[in-house]
Design an enzyme around this catalytic site. Structure first.
Site, mmCIF file in Angstrom:
data_model
loop_
_atom_site.group_PDB
_atom_site.id
_atom_site.type_symbol
_atom_site.label_atom_id
_atom_site.label_comp_id
_atom_site.label_asym_id
_atom_site.label_seq_id
_atom_site.Cartn_x
_atom_site.Cartn_y
_atom_site.Cartn_z
ATOM 1 N N HIS A 1 24.384 50.089 6.810
ATOM 2 C CA HIS A 1 23.885 50.767 8.006
ATOM 3 C C HIS A 1 24.473 52.155 8.152
ATOM 4 O O HIS A 1 25.391 52.547 7.437
ATOM 5 C CB HIS A 1 24.141 49.934 9.261
ATOM 6 C CG HIS A 1 25.570 49.650 9.595
ATOM 7 N ND1 HIS A 1 26.476 50.617 9.956
ATOM 8 C CD2 HIS A 1 26.241 48.475 9.645
ATOM 9 C CE1 HIS A 1 27.638 50.056 10.219
ATOM 10 N NE2 HIS A 1 27.531 48.751 10.029
ATOM 11 N N CYS B 1 30.438 45.180 7.207
ATOM 12 C CA CYS B 1 29.252 45.880 6.707
ATOM 13 C C CYS B 1 29.636 47.051 5.811
ATOM 14 O O CYS B 1 30.810 47.343 5.620
ATOM 15 C CB CYS B 1 28.412 46.388 7.880
ATOM 16 S SG CYS B 1 27.726 45.069 8.902
#
Length: 153
Positions: free
Chosen positions: A111, A128
Site C-alpha cells: 500500500h 504490510c
C-alpha cells in the site's frame, strides 16, 4: 514500458507494458522488484512491519510474512491511498498460529502512505509493505490479481 496517467489527477493509471509475472520482496534490502519472467521491470524502496525480522506468525506481531503468496485482491478506497492484498495467511500459517493458540492475523497489503504529503519514516506498518503514493499508483496499474509474490528475509 508504457505507464501513463489518466486525465486530471486520478490515482488510477493505465499500463500497457509487459505483464508483471512475479513480485519479489527482499525484506533485508528493503526493496521490491516487479519482474516479467526473468526480466526486471521496476524496483522500489519499501517500508515493512515495525518488527521486520522473521516471518509473521501471529496477529499483532508487527512482522511482514515470508514465503510465496499471491496478490488476491485490490482496494481502490484504501486508507493508505491504494492497496493490493497478499494471500496471507495460507493453511500453513493458520496451522502454525493455531498451534500457539493464536490468530495468524491477516489483511497484509502492498500500500501507499497514510498522508499524501509526507512519507512515514522507518518501518511502521503492522506487517504490510509500504511505498510512496505515486509508486503505489504505478504498482496498482502494473500488478494484476493472482500474480505470485515471493517475500524473502
Amino acid at each position: 514500458m508504457a505507464l501513463g496517467g489518466c486525465a486530471g489527477s486520478s490515482k488510477f493509471r493505465r499500463y500497457d507494458g509487459p505483464e508483471v509475472t512475479y513480485v519479489v520482496v527482499n525484506k533485508g534490502q528493503r526493496r521490491m522488484h516487479l519482474l516479467h519472467n526473468a526480466s526486471l521491470l521496476k524496483s522500489y524502496d519499501i517500508q515493512l512491519g515495525f518488527a521486520p525480522i522473521g516471518h509473521k506468525q501471529i496477529e499483532g506481531d508487527g512482522k511482514t510474512p515470508e514465503g510465496v503468496y499471491r496478490i488476491d485482491r485490490r482496494n481502490p478506497n484504501s486508507e493508505f491511498h491504494l492497496s493490493l492484498g497478499i494471500s496471507y495467511p495460507n493453511v500453513n500459517d493458520v496451522a502454525a498460529a493455531k498451534a500457539l493458540g493464536k490468530s495468524p492475523g491477516g489483511d497484509i497489503f502492498i500500500h501507499g502512505q497514510k498522508s499524501a504529503f509526507r512519507r512515514a519514516k522507518g518501518d511502521w506498518t503492522w506487517g504490510c509493505i509500504a511505498v510512496t503514493n505515486d509508486e503505489m499508483e504505478e504498482i496498482y496499474a502494473m500488478v494484476r490479481d493472482d500474480t505470485l509474490i515471493a517475500l524473502n528475509a
